[in-house]
Design a protein around this motif. Structure first.
Motif, PDB file in Angstrom:
ATOM      1  N   TYR A  21       0.817  -1.391   0.107  1.00  0.00           N
ATOM      2  CA  TYR A  21       0.172  -0.248   0.072  1.00  0.00           C
ATOM      3  C   TYR A  21       0.569   1.168  -0.050  1.00  0.00           C
ATOM      4  N   ASP A  66      -7.048  12.525  -3.253  1.00  0.00           N
ATOM      5  CA  ASP A  66      -6.565  11.960  -4.684  1.00  0.00           C
ATOM      6  C   ASP A  66      -7.664  10.406  -4.220  1.00  0.00           C
ATOM      7  N   PRO A  67      -7.749  10.155  -5.713  1.00  0.00           N
ATOM      8  CA  PRO A  67      -9.256   8.877  -5.360  1.00  0.00           C
ATOM      9  C   PRO A  67      -8.581   8.185  -5.544  1.00  0.00           C
ATOM     10  N   GLU A  68      -7.543   7.701  -6.160  1.00  0.00           N
ATOM     11  CA  GLU A  68      -6.660   6.400  -6.292  1.00  0.00           C
ATOM     12  C   GLU A  68      -6.624   6.333  -4.877  1.00  0.00           C
ATOM     13  N   ARG A  69      -5.582   6.746  -3.964  1.00  0.00           N
ATOM     14  CA  ARG A  69      -5.426   7.185  -2.429  1.00  0.00           C
ATOM     15  C   ARG A  69      -6.643   6.790  -1.493  1.00  0.00           C
ATOM     16  N   ALA A  70      -7.486   7.312  -1.898  1.00  0.00           N
ATOM     17  CA  ALA A  70      -8.751   6.408  -0.925  1.00  0.00           C
ATOM     18  C   ALA A  70      -9.151   5.405  -1.519  1.00  0.00           C
ATOM     19  N   ALA A  71      -9.177   5.389  -2.857  1.00  0.00           N
ATOM     20  CA  ALA A  71      -9.040   3.699  -3.241  1.00  0.00           C
ATOM     21  C   ALA A  71      -8.125   2.335  -2.378  1.00  0.00           C
ATOM     22  N   LEU A  72      -7.583   3.086  -2.781  1.00  0.00           N
ATOM     23  CA  LEU A  72      -6.308   1.638  -2.155  1.00  0.00           C
ATOM     24  C   LEU A  72      -6.228   1.527  -1.268  1.00  0.00           C
ATOM     25  N   ARG A  73      -6.859   2.682  -0.046  1.00  0.00           N
ATOM     26  CA  ARG A  73      -7.007   2.704   1.486  1.00  0.00           C
ATOM     27  C   ARG A  73      -8.292   1.854   1.710  1.00  0.00           C
ATOM     28  N   ALA A  74      -9.690   1.918   1.148  1.00  0.00           N
ATOM     29  CA  ALA A  74     -11.064   1.006   1.369  1.00  0.00           C
ATOM     30  C   ALA A  74     -10.151  -0.239   1.315  1.00  0.00           C
ATOM     31  N   THR A  75      -9.424  -0.723  -0.584  1.00  0.00           N
ATOM     32  CA  THR A  75      -9.137  -2.075  -0.270  1.00  0.00           C
ATOM     33  C   THR A  75      -8.582  -2.871   0.684  1.00  0.00           C
TER      34      THR A  75
END
Length: 91
Positions: A21, A66-75
């Protein structure tokens, strides 16, 4: 220039996922005017220290949003690391 120190702690048993991550998230810094100066790993394998520079506060704020950062964290869910960020300056 904005300089930050991030203290990152990985949950027990989720260290490998946390390292992946952080690899992915740190790669996003450049798109927000950020630069990783140093990345240090604690001898316990559960902690990392990052020294990060941004051109200004707006870059840091856009990195956080950053939405990509948020998506990575959510996974990661509960395996996501906890991070304490400290704004620092030279003395």
């Amino acid at each position: 220039m904005l300089t930050l120190v991030a203290l990152v702690e990985f949950p027990v048993g989720a260290e490998a996922a946390g390292h992946r991550y952080e690899d992915a998230v740190l790669a996003l810094l450049g798109r927000h005017g950020g630069h990783l100066e140093r990345r240090l790993r604690g001898t316990d394998g559960q902690t990392e220290v990052h020294v990060i520079h941004f051109e200004g506060r707006a870059g840091y704020e856009s990195f956080l949003a950053d939405p990509e950062r948020a998506a990575l964290r959510a996974t990661l869910g509960e395996a996501a690391p906890t991070t304490r960020v400290i704004e620092v300056h030279e003395v």
